[in-house]
Design an enzyme around this catalytic site. Structure first.
Site: not given
Length: 390
Positions: A79, A111, A233, A242
């Site tokens: 990107e 991504c 990722h 998390k």
């Protein structure tokens, strides 16, 4: 026929800034960066490195003459593209001296680009078992100095050779993917800085993970206990943790401990490089493979890919017999050992060094950049690259 990752390597710029020192300079408690988001160092790209040169340097490490002949497809996930028309893959193809009878394209979806490239590569290999595909994930994450996203910047590239009978990882067929049109992160073509709704993006990252994980379990008939580790990722290393924590209660305490322990190994490289967008998941995989000595042949590794905007995917792979012999551990250790720390002041100057926006010619000093492949300037609106090994 087994199809998967035959080789994997990466490259990061030779300079970095310490996150403790950046925090102090920004009047932030250092623990907010080192613990809160889980970053220790941030790779800084000099003006002599862009997404093309980073990708070419990552690939240069792993390819040999046989690869140069057999690679007939180059897929450049990024990107941070340098041209709205010409793909970064074409530049890399030339810089590496690959077989001229090859396809070369650029893939974009935030991504997620490199993951899309891998899935395209699998289809190509299925039809052409004797060929190889070079998949690249290369990016420079830029949000701007003193912005809320500054601490999650980074730069680097991962290169992978996808082939039949892979020596590192066979990619399984239980892929699950999800798309939804959201605005959690984006970069309009008129801006060289990204825009992000951080809280919303974090929520969507976890939501997408939960949805594809549930669908994967149903499709594959597998559970957390079947995973030796899950790689994520990583826009920052705390993000994957998390997400992982939202599903840990599905497993026994032993499995939870194993996944958490292996997760830490999978973040070692990312913690010291920063966010490299399309390459981040695969840098995490590489970190796991090279930093977890106890990994065994036959282990199943889960992988979660997320590209804002948004596309998510969960898939898995099986480590192949003797996979450790085909890693480039020493080269990567040397890459980190040779890096140079710059001060926050020096980093700010480097960050502001960009190519002319009016098309002016410029010659860059590449003698200060130890990379084999560098951006040496622009002439007539054309970027000029140098492979110092030629």
């Amino acid at each position: 026929m087994k199809i998967g990752i035959d080789k994997i390597g990466f490259y990061a710029p030779h300079i970095y800034v310490d996150m403790n020192k950046l925090a102090v300079a920004r009047n932030v408690e250092p623990e907010k960066f080192t613990i809160g988001i889980g970053q220790s160092q941030m790779a800084v790209a000099p003006v002599t490195q862009d997404s093309v040169s980073l990708a070419a340097n990552a690939a240069l490490e792993i390819i040999d003459d046989e690869d140069r002949e057999k690679i007939d497809f180059v897929i450049f996930g990024s990107e941070s593209g340098i041209d709205h028309s010409k793909s970064g893959a074409v530049y890399v193809h030339q810089l590496l001296g690959l077989n001229p009878h090859a396809r070369a394209i650029e893939v974009k979806q935030a991504c997620y680009g490199a993951t899309a490239g891998i899935q395209m590569a699998k289809g190509h290999i299925a039809l052409n078992p004797d060929s190889k595909v070079l998949v690249l994930g290369s990016d420079i994450a830029r949000y701007g100095l003193k912005t809320s996203g500054e601490s999650t910047q980074g730069a680097g590239a991962v290169a992978m050779i996808i082939s039949a009978n892979p020596r590192i990882m066979e990619l399984e067929e239980h892929n699950v993917y999800l798309t939804n049109d959201i605005m959690d992160f984006w970069r309009p073509i008129y801006s060289d800085m990204a825009f992000v709704d951080g809280k919303f993006s974090n929520e969507q990252y976890i939501l997408f993970f939960n949805k594809v994980w549930e669908a994967y379990k149903e499709k594959a008939g597998l559970q957390l206990s079947d995973m030796e580790a899950i790689c994520f990722h990583l826009p920052y290393t705390k993000m994957g943790l998390k997400a992982l924590r939202t599903v840990l209660d599905e497993a026994s305490e032993d499995v939870q401990n194993r996944l958490l322990y292996n997760y830490q190994a999978s973040t070692t490289y990312n913690r010291n490089v920063g966010n490299i967008y399309t390459g981040s998941l695969y840098l995490s995989l590489l970190s796991l493979l090279e930093n977890k000595e106890e990994l065994q042949d036959g282990a199943r590794i889960g992988m979660y890919s997320y590209g804002s905007g948004a596309v998510g995917e969960f898939f898995s792979g099986i480590l192949q017999p003797g996979f450790k012999k085909h890693l480039f551990v020493e080269a990567h250790q040397q890459l980190f050992a040779r890096r140079k720390e710059v001060s926050v002041e020096e980093y700010e100057v480097i960050f502001e060094e960009t190519l002319p926006k009016d098309g002016s010619d410029i010659e860059l000093d590449i003698t200060k950049d130890p990379a084999a492949i560098c951006l040496s300037g622009t002439i007539d609106n054309k970027r000029q690259y140098v492979n110092k090994l030629r």
